[in-house]
Design a protein around this motif. Structure first.
Motif, PDB file in Angstrom:
ATOM      1  N   VAL A   3       0.959  -1.159  -0.058  1.00 50.21           N
ATOM      2  CA  VAL A   3       0.029   0.120   0.039  1.00 50.21           C
ATOM      3  C   VAL A   3       0.813   1.394  -0.169  1.00 50.21           C
ATOM      4  O   VAL A   3       1.969   1.372   0.604  1.00 50.21           O
ATOM      5  CB  VAL A   3      -0.973   0.248   1.294  1.00 50.21           C
ATOM      6  CG1 VAL A   3      -1.709   1.261   1.422  1.00 50.21           C
ATOM      7  CG2 VAL A   3      -1.721  -0.972   1.334  1.00 50.21           C
ATOM      8  N   TYR A  17      -4.222   1.343  -2.505  1.00 51.60           N
ATOM      9  CA  TYR A  17      -4.126  -0.390  -2.327  1.00 51.60           C
ATOM     10  C   TYR A  17      -3.793  -0.830  -3.588  1.00 51.60           C
ATOM     11  O   TYR A  17      -4.466  -0.550  -4.565  1.00 51.60           O
ATOM     12  CB  TYR A  17      -5.491  -0.663  -1.770  1.00 51.60           C
ATOM     13  CG  TYR A  17      -5.707  -0.313  -0.223  1.00 51.60           C
ATOM     14  CD1 TYR A  17      -5.297  -1.118   0.673  1.00 51.60           C
ATOM     15  CD2 TYR A  17      -6.285   1.081   0.061  1.00 51.60           C
ATOM     16  CE1 TYR A  17      -5.466  -0.720   2.114  1.00 51.60           C
ATOM     17  CE2 TYR A  17      -6.459   1.355   1.307  1.00 51.60           C
ATOM     18  CZ  TYR A  17      -5.879   0.345   2.228  1.00 51.60           C
ATOM     19  OH  TYR A  17      -6.275   0.956   3.654  1.00 51.60           O
ATOM     20  N   THR A  49      -9.105   2.470  -4.089  1.00 46.83           N
ATOM     21  CA  THR A  49      -9.172   0.883  -4.094  1.00 46.83           C
ATOM     22  C   THR A  49      -9.502   0.350  -5.486  1.00 46.83           C
ATOM     23  O   THR A  49      -9.902  -0.463  -5.553  1.00 46.83           O
ATOM     24  CB  THR A  49     -10.245   0.399  -3.061  1.00 46.83           C
ATOM     25  OG1 THR A  49     -11.495   0.749  -3.788  1.00 46.83           O
ATOM     26  CG2 THR A  49     -10.108   0.822  -1.662  1.00 46.83           C
TER      27      THR A  49
END
Length: 148
Positions: A3, A17, A49
């Motif tokens: 990350v 991420y 994400t």
């Protein structure tokens, strides 16, 4: 790939991420996130994400424990979060999670970084972080130029 955390526009923290991560990498991510909330300074967050598949059950449980143990700090210092989500499955999962455990600060779920930066700059301005919002708008302009 781990990350990534970008605090170059602090109090805006951008977290990206990767598609997958090991449990150890996930734990390291939570440790780094803890360090930010323990600063006890107002902060805004963009959580990207867009590359993520669903975290495994161990990571989901660990996230819930982290959320519970850091709830007061997040509620006290978090000013807003923009989630970049491209997967319909992840979007539904997040919506369900936030229905059960609502966030204390404003949030939005968007599909791209430009939308996240636009929403964040508006929120920052509205909450008195005017100079910081100008920096985010500059980043938004740079992002738009790179996308062209």
């Amino acid at each position: 790939m781990p990350v990534t955390f970008d605090d170059s526009l602090w109090p805006l923290l951008t977290i990206r991420y990767p598609a997958t991560q090991s449990d150890a990498e996930y734990e390291e991510c939570l440790t780094r996130l803890s360090n930010y909330v323990h600063r006890q300074e107002p902060y805004f967050c963009i959580v990207d994400t867009s590359q993520v598949s669903m975290p495994n059950s161990t990571q989901r449980r660990r996230q819930m424990v982290w959320d519970q143990s850091h709830a007061v700090l997040v509620r006290t210092w978090g000013r807003g979060t923009a989630f970049i989500v491209t997967s319909p499955f992840v979007r539904v999962a997040m919506s369900l999670y936030f229905h059960i455990r609502p966030l204390a600060a404003p949030y939005v779920i968007v599909s791209d970084m430009g939308s996240a930066l636009t929403w964040m700059a508006t929120l920052m301005e509205r909450t008195g972080f005017v100079a910081e919002a100008a920096s985010v708008r500059h980043q938004l302009q740079s992002h738009a130029e790179r996308s062209d």
